[in-house]
Design a protein around this motif. Structure first.
Motif, mmCIF file in Angstrom:
data_model
loop_
_atom_site.group_PDB
_atom_site.id
_atom_site.type_symbol
_atom_site.label_atom_id
_atom_site.label_comp_id
_atom_site.label_asym_id
_atom_site.label_seq_id
_atom_site.Cartn_x
_atom_site.Cartn_y
_atom_site.Cartn_z
ATOM 1 N N PRO A 111 34.228 33.334 45.877
ATOM 2 C CA PRO A 111 33.955 32.138 46.697
ATOM 3 C C PRO A 111 34.820 30.929 46.345
ATOM 4 C CG PRO A 111 32.410 32.222 44.889
ATOM 5 C CD PRO A 111 33.338 33.411 44.706
ATOM 6 N N SER A 112 35.785 31.091 45.410
ATOM 7 C CA SER A 112 36.525 29.933 44.909
ATOM 8 C C SER A 112 37.447 29.317 45.953
ATOM 9 C CB SER A 112 37.349 30.327 43.685
ATOM 10 O OG SER A 112 38.420 31.195 44.050
ATOM 11 N N GLY A 113 37.939 30.135 46.882
ATOM 12 C CA GLY A 113 38.870 29.636 47.879
ATOM 13 C C GLY A 113 40.290 29.485 47.375
ATOM 14 N N PHE A 144 45.638 33.922 40.233
ATOM 15 C CA PHE A 144 44.911 34.196 38.989
ATOM 16 C C PHE A 144 44.748 32.887 38.207
ATOM 17 C CE2 PHE A 144 45.445 38.986 38.069
ATOM 18 C CZ PHE A 144 45.391 39.293 39.423
ATOM 19 N N ASN A 145 43.501 32.422 38.042
ATOM 20 C CA ASN A 145 43.218 31.224 37.242
ATOM 21 C C ASN A 145 41.727 31.155 36.936
ATOM 22 O OD1 ASN A 145 41.943 30.116 39.564
ATOM 23 N ND2 ASN A 145 43.890 29.242 40.270
ATOM 24 N N PHE A 149 38.500 33.538 38.360
ATOM 25 C CA PHE A 149 37.803 34.497 37.507
ATOM 26 C C PHE A 149 36.746 33.879 36.591
ATOM 27 C CE2 PHE A 149 42.013 36.616 38.178
ATOM 28 C CZ PHE A 149 41.531 37.662 38.950
ATOM 29 N N GLY A 150 36.837 32.581 36.306
ATOM 30 C CA GLY A 150 35.855 31.932 35.461
ATOM 31 C C GLY A 150 35.829 32.447 34.035
ATOM 32 N N LEU A 151 36.997 32.843 33.513
ATOM 33 C CA LEU A 151 37.057 33.429 32.174
ATOM 34 C C LEU A 151 37.512 32.438 31.109
ATOM 35 C CD1 LEU A 151 38.672 36.874 33.105
ATOM 36 C CD2 LEU A 151 36.251 36.364 32.705
ATOM 37 N N GLY A 152 37.889 31.233 31.526
ATOM 38 C CA GLY A 152 38.322 30.227 30.563
ATOM 39 C C GLY A 152 39.664 30.498 29.923
ATOM 40 N N ASN A 187 48.077 35.340 30.495
ATOM 41 C CA ASN A 187 46.668 35.087 30.185
ATOM 42 C C ASN A 187 45.702 36.110 30.775
ATOM 43 O OD1 ASN A 187 47.218 32.758 28.646
ATOM 44 N ND2 ASN A 187 47.231 31.478 30.494
ATOM 45 N N TYR A 188 46.229 37.080 31.503
ATOM 46 C CA TYR A 188 45.376 38.129 32.084
ATOM 47 C C TYR A 188 46.053 39.476 31.842
ATOM 48 C CZ TYR A 188 43.196 34.060 34.163
ATOM 49 O OH TYR A 188 42.562 32.846 34.333
#
Length: 249
Positions: A111-113, A144-145, A149-152, A187-188
Motif C-alpha cells: 500500500p506504500s504507493g 526498493f526502500n 518493505f518496512g525493514l529499516g 541493502n537488500y
C-alpha cells in the motif's frame, strides 16, 4: 557535338552530402520478456519495439517499450525505456557512456504507493565482439526502500549490475550470443543474483532477425516467485527459453 559533352557534365555534378544522423525503428514478437534473466511477463508473450536516433558525432537517443505482467511488476501496465549517451570507436575498441530511465506506467507497490521507476547510468567498453558493461542506479532500484518493505534498511540507490557479453559471428549472418551478469541490490542482498545466457541469432535481408536462447539465474525463488491470488505461482528467475523474431527499419 553538344550531346557528346552532356554525359561527363552530369557525372561531375556534386552528390548530396550524407545525412549527419540516422533514425531507425524496430518491432518484434517475443516468447516472453526477460530482463537480466528474470521473466517480467511471467513466461507469456511480449510485443516490443522502439525508435533510435544516432548522430555522426557519437551521440544517440532512443525509446523502447514492451508489455509486462502487472504481477511481476506491481500494477504496471507496461514498460517504457528512455535512453541515450555517447559512443565512439577507435580501431577495434568502442567506448560508450549513457543513461537508462525505466518508466512503468501505473507501476507502484501496495500500500506504500512507491514507484518502480528507476534511473541508471552506465558505461561499456567493447573489443571486437566482447563487451564489458557496468550499470549503476542513481535512484531506488525498482522502488526498493523502507516505505516499500518496512525493514529499516534504507534506500537501494547505488545498486549495480555488471555484465560481460560476447556476440561472435561464426558464419555469415549467424551469431553466437553469450552473456553473464550479476545484479547487486544495495541493502537488500537477498535479491542479488547472477544470470547467464547462451543463444544464436540469424539475420535476414530486409532487416529481419530471429533468435533463440537458453537463459537461467541463481535468483532465490523465495523472493522471485510470483503468485496469482496464491493459486498459480511462477518462479520468474528459473531456467527458460526465449525465441523471437523482429525487424529493424
Amino acid at each position: 557535338m553538344l550531346a557528346l559533352f552532356a554525359v561527363p557534365f552530369c557525372a561531375q555534378a556534386e552528390e548530396a552530402p550524407a545525412p549527419s544522423y540516422t533514425i531507425t525503428s524496430n518491432i518484434g514478437v517475443f516468447s516472453q520478456y526477460i530482463f537480466r534473466g528474470i521473466s517480467y511477463t511471467q513466461e507469456n508473450p511480449a510485443v516490443q519495439g522502439g525508435f533510435d536516433f544516432a548522430h555522426e558525432s557519437g551521440a544517440y537517443l532512443g525509446i523502447w517499450g514492451t508489455n509486462v505482467s502487472d504481477l511481476a511488476l506491481s500494477n504496471a501496465t507496461g514498460e517504457i525505456d528512455v535512453y541515450g549517451g555517447y559512443a565512439k570507436t577507435y580501431g577495434d575498441w568502442t567506448f560508450d557512456v549513457g543513461f537508462l530511465q525505466f518508466i512503468f506506467p501505473g507501476g507502484k507497490y501496495d500500500p506504500s504507493g512507491e514507484s518502480l521507476n528507476t534511473l541508471e547510468l552506465n558505461a561499456a567498453v567493447t573489443w571486437k565482439f566482447i563487451q564489458l558493461k557496468y550499470s549503476h542506479s542513481v535512484t531506488d532500484y525498482f522502488g526498493f526502500n523502507d516505505k516499500t518493505f518496512g525493514l529499516g534498511r534504507g534506500d537501494s540507490d547505488g545498486s549495480h549490475y555488471l555484465e560481460a557479453n560476447a556476440n561472435y559471428e561464426f558464419l555469415p549472418t549467424w551469431q553466437l550470443n553469450l552473456h553473464v551478469g550479476h545484479q547487486k541490490v544495495k541493502n537488500y542482498e537477498e535479491y542479488n543474483f547472477t544470470d547467464w545466457k547462451v543463444g544464436v541469432t540469424k539475420s535476414f535481408d530486409g532487416g529481419w532477425q530471429a533468435a533463440v536462447a537458453y537463459i537461467d539465474t541463481n535468483a532465490d525463488k523465495n523472493f522471485y516467485t510470483i503468485c496469482d491470488n496464491g493459486i498459480r505461482c511462477k518462479d520468474t528467475g528459473d531456467s527458460k527459453w526465449l525465441a523471437y523474431i523482429k525487424r529493424t527499419f
